[in-house]
Design an enzyme around this catalytic site. Sequence first.
Site, PDB file in Angstrom:
ATOM      1  N   GLY A 131       0.939  -1.326  -0.017  1.00 56.23           N
ATOM      2  CA  GLY A 131       0.109   0.022   0.045  1.00 56.23           C
ATOM      3  C   GLY A 131       0.840   1.279  -0.017  1.00 56.23           C
ATOM      4  O   GLY A 131       0.273   2.209   0.054  1.00 56.23           O
ATOM      5  N   ASP A 132       2.125   1.177  -0.182  1.00 63.04           N
ATOM      6  CA  ASP A 132       2.981   2.287   0.042  1.00 63.04           C
ATOM      7  C   ASP A 132       3.037   3.131  -0.805  1.00 63.04           C
ATOM      8  O   ASP A 132       3.076   3.162  -2.237  1.00 63.04           O
ATOM      9  CB  ASP A 132       4.470   1.780   0.123  1.00 63.04           C
ATOM     10  CG  ASP A 132       5.487   2.711   0.315  1.00 63.04           C
ATOM     11  OD1 ASP A 132       5.605   3.172   1.504  1.00 63.04           O
ATOM     12  OD2 ASP A 132       6.010   3.276  -0.494  1.00 63.04           O
TER      13      ASP A 132
END
Length: 313
Positions: A255-256
Amino acid sequence: MPDLSFELPVSQPFRFQRCLEYMTRSPLECLYEVDGDKVIRLIRAEGAAESALLEISCPDDRALRVRFLQGAPQSDAELSRIQSYIRDWFDLERDLAPWQRLAEAGPVLGPLARSMYGLRLIGIPDLFEALCWAIAGQQVNLAFAYKLKRRLTEAYGEAADREGRTYRRFPDPAALAGADPGELQALQLTKTKAAAIREVAALMQRGELSRAALLALGDFDAAERELVRVRGIGPWTAHYVRMRCLRDPRAFPIGDAGLHNAVKAQLGLDRKPTPQELQSLFAGWAGWEAYATFYLWHSLYELKTAALGKDNR
DNA sequence: TACCAGGTAACGT
DNA sequence: ACGTTACATGGT
């Protein structure tokens, strides 16, 4: 003081200068100083009475040369812990050859793997430091994350002076477990972050959370489940710690935001990649997700510095 | 002002 | 088990 030093061998691919390049990405870094072809850092081996100031260089890319500038190990065990710390910091134990072959073979990482040849995934061997760094970095830009880390370190960490310079160590859990919440918020940590850091500090101080115990689980997913039980630690933070502290080669903070931006830039997309696109892209680097993420992160930084260089011309 | 930044918890369905 | 939303705060 006698010239105390030791060497740590490392196999190819390894380029110390590439590692230093990564380490100088922020002028706000406060936990080590990169001076040309060497790094200086204040380190305290677990259980040691005093900290040691170390200088690390690498004249030939075959072995790190580590010199004690201040302090000296009081026992073989202490020396051995310092050696482990440094092997861990620079990921010296990893055989990077398979990664190099894999990355070079593909179109997306091929050019990066060649230009970054020998860059190791720079770690954060200290679990408390790694967790605090990840928590501080949640949902804020890197520059601000560095400011938060610096404020924490200057307010609660140990300092040592040498030749007119000050070297600092990230605070121990004990220093932050009892920190006043208002005081932490005054450093511009949000309430949630302040609470998470205090909670982690308390757990570690009580011995209920440690890197050794997480590693002893023998399973990074189990370690992640432990970490995520702490309020304020979510999947991103857990994967970040798996990657930079526990040394899980398969850690993958999917999700970065930075990873999304890097993939977008490398693939020339006009939007961020979907989770499915990320999954299928990373399937090609199975077993090396952490390194792929790290290289992609660093590619963003290289893009930025290239853009700056153009402006400055 | 709006939107983003190396997210997370709480709450819906 | 998933999808959405509220939240917090500095930087641009």
